[in-house]
Design an enzyme around this catalytic site. Structure first.
Site, PDB file in Angstrom:
ATOM      1  N   ASP B   7      -3.045 -37.635 -48.976  1.00 49.99           N
ATOM      2  CA  ASP B   7      -3.799 -38.799 -49.151  1.00 49.99           C
ATOM      3  C   ASP B   7      -5.010 -38.413 -50.155  1.00 49.99           C
ATOM      4  O   ASP B   7      -6.172 -37.893 -49.417  1.00 49.99           O
ATOM      5  CB  ASP B   7      -4.379 -39.511 -47.998  1.00 49.99           C
ATOM      6  N   GLU B  68      -0.277 -40.199 -52.309  1.00 50.49           N
ATOM      7  CA  GLU B  68      -0.550 -41.860 -52.321  1.00 50.49           C
ATOM      8  C   GLU B  68      -1.107 -42.164 -53.806  1.00 50.49           C
ATOM      9  O   GLU B  68      -1.961 -41.564 -54.243  1.00 50.49           O
ATOM     10  CB  GLU B  68      -1.255 -42.254 -51.198  1.00 50.49           C
ATOM     11  N   ASP B 141      -7.522 -40.055 -42.595  1.00 51.79           N
ATOM     12  CA  ASP B 141      -6.945 -39.702 -44.103  1.00 51.79           C
ATOM     13  C   ASP B 141      -5.576 -38.521 -43.391  1.00 51.79           C
ATOM     14  O   ASP B 141      -4.728 -38.510 -44.278  1.00 51.79           O
ATOM     15  CB  ASP B 141      -7.781 -38.889 -44.504  1.00 51.79           C
TER      16      ASP B 141
END
Lengths: 172, 172
Positions: B7, B68, B141
């Site tokens: 992420d 992501e 996260d």
């Protein structure tokens, strides 16, 4: 001070190397473009970009890095690609202990032409005059990279004292 | 297949490593966060991020990378930072010959919860159930990174045949 100017991009990443000091006409050392294969995925293109940029850093040993700051454009996907390319360019420079500074497009236009809203042709014209070039630098990405490098020289170079101190220590 | 989910972020970059195959419950191998110093400039933070991620790659030897995909948010400056961080993460993976795939936030939500518009809490809850975790992974996260890795495993992993072929050749 020898500055590498970088106009970040995945398809064409402009590179312009300039030497000079504040208040003097700088000299062009080199210019070029790093291209990556559009048939590869983004991640692999970033690897190609990294090694292409490394070659310029190895060959011309710049003392500072100036990168055009990416702004939102019409096409979001291409902005993200450009931002990722800018990140790799910043990484390559910072890994060597060099100062890395981002300049906005309008800062670059203002520095070389006196107007933050100057057109592309006007910027190229001014870059040619400043660097005493007989022909327009091509492609446009390389001309932009030279303008970024000139901007950095004229704005007084490293504003990042930490980076400047690290770079100075490494040169000793 | 062992997947590292990332992420991306400069302040906190979530990392989650998961092992599994399509149609089975995957297992969590590790999770964590790479933080970079907010007092440094962006370029130097990207260098910190690179070495932080390298540690995870060295230690856990993932076979595929799932990141992501960054989307435009309210704050343009932070989007650019995140995109640059994503670029460095992709570079680190691709440099090792691993496949690197980007998944959108809604793909991740849909994969783990069945709905592309699931809330954060719902995604965390589903990640806990899928990976049989007794406590919620923290910080958020890292939980997101696990969700990205799970998504990648369940979507069948490497969709990039070139990267898969390179990775297979390297393992030989």
């Amino acid at each position: 001070m020898r500055v590498i100017g970088i106009d970040p991009g995945l398809t064409r990443c402009g590179v312009g190397i300039v030497e000079g000091t504040v208040g003097r006409l700088p000299t062009m050392i080199a210019l070029g473009v790093v291209r990556t294969s559009p048939s590869l995925d983004v991640a692999r293109r970033l690897v190609e970009l990294e090694s292409g940029l490394e070659e310029y850093f190895n060959r011309y040993a710049p003392e500072a890095v100036a990168i055009e700051r990416v702004f939102s454009q019409h096409n979001l996907a291409s902005v993200m690609d450009t931002a990722q390319a800018a990140g790799v360019a910043a990484l390559v420079g910072a890994r060597r202990g060099l100062s890395v500074t981002f300049h906005t497009p309008s800062e670059v236009k203002a520095a070389v032409s006196g107007s933050g809203s100057a057109g592309k042709a006007q910027v190229t014209q001014m870059v040619m005059r400043i660097l005493r070039l007989e022909v327009a630098p091509k492609p446009a990405d390389a001309a932009d990279a030279l303008a970024i490098a000139v901007t950095h020289v004229w704005r007084g170079g490293a504003t990042n004292r930490y980076a400047a101190a690290v770079a100075a220590a490494k040169r000793r």
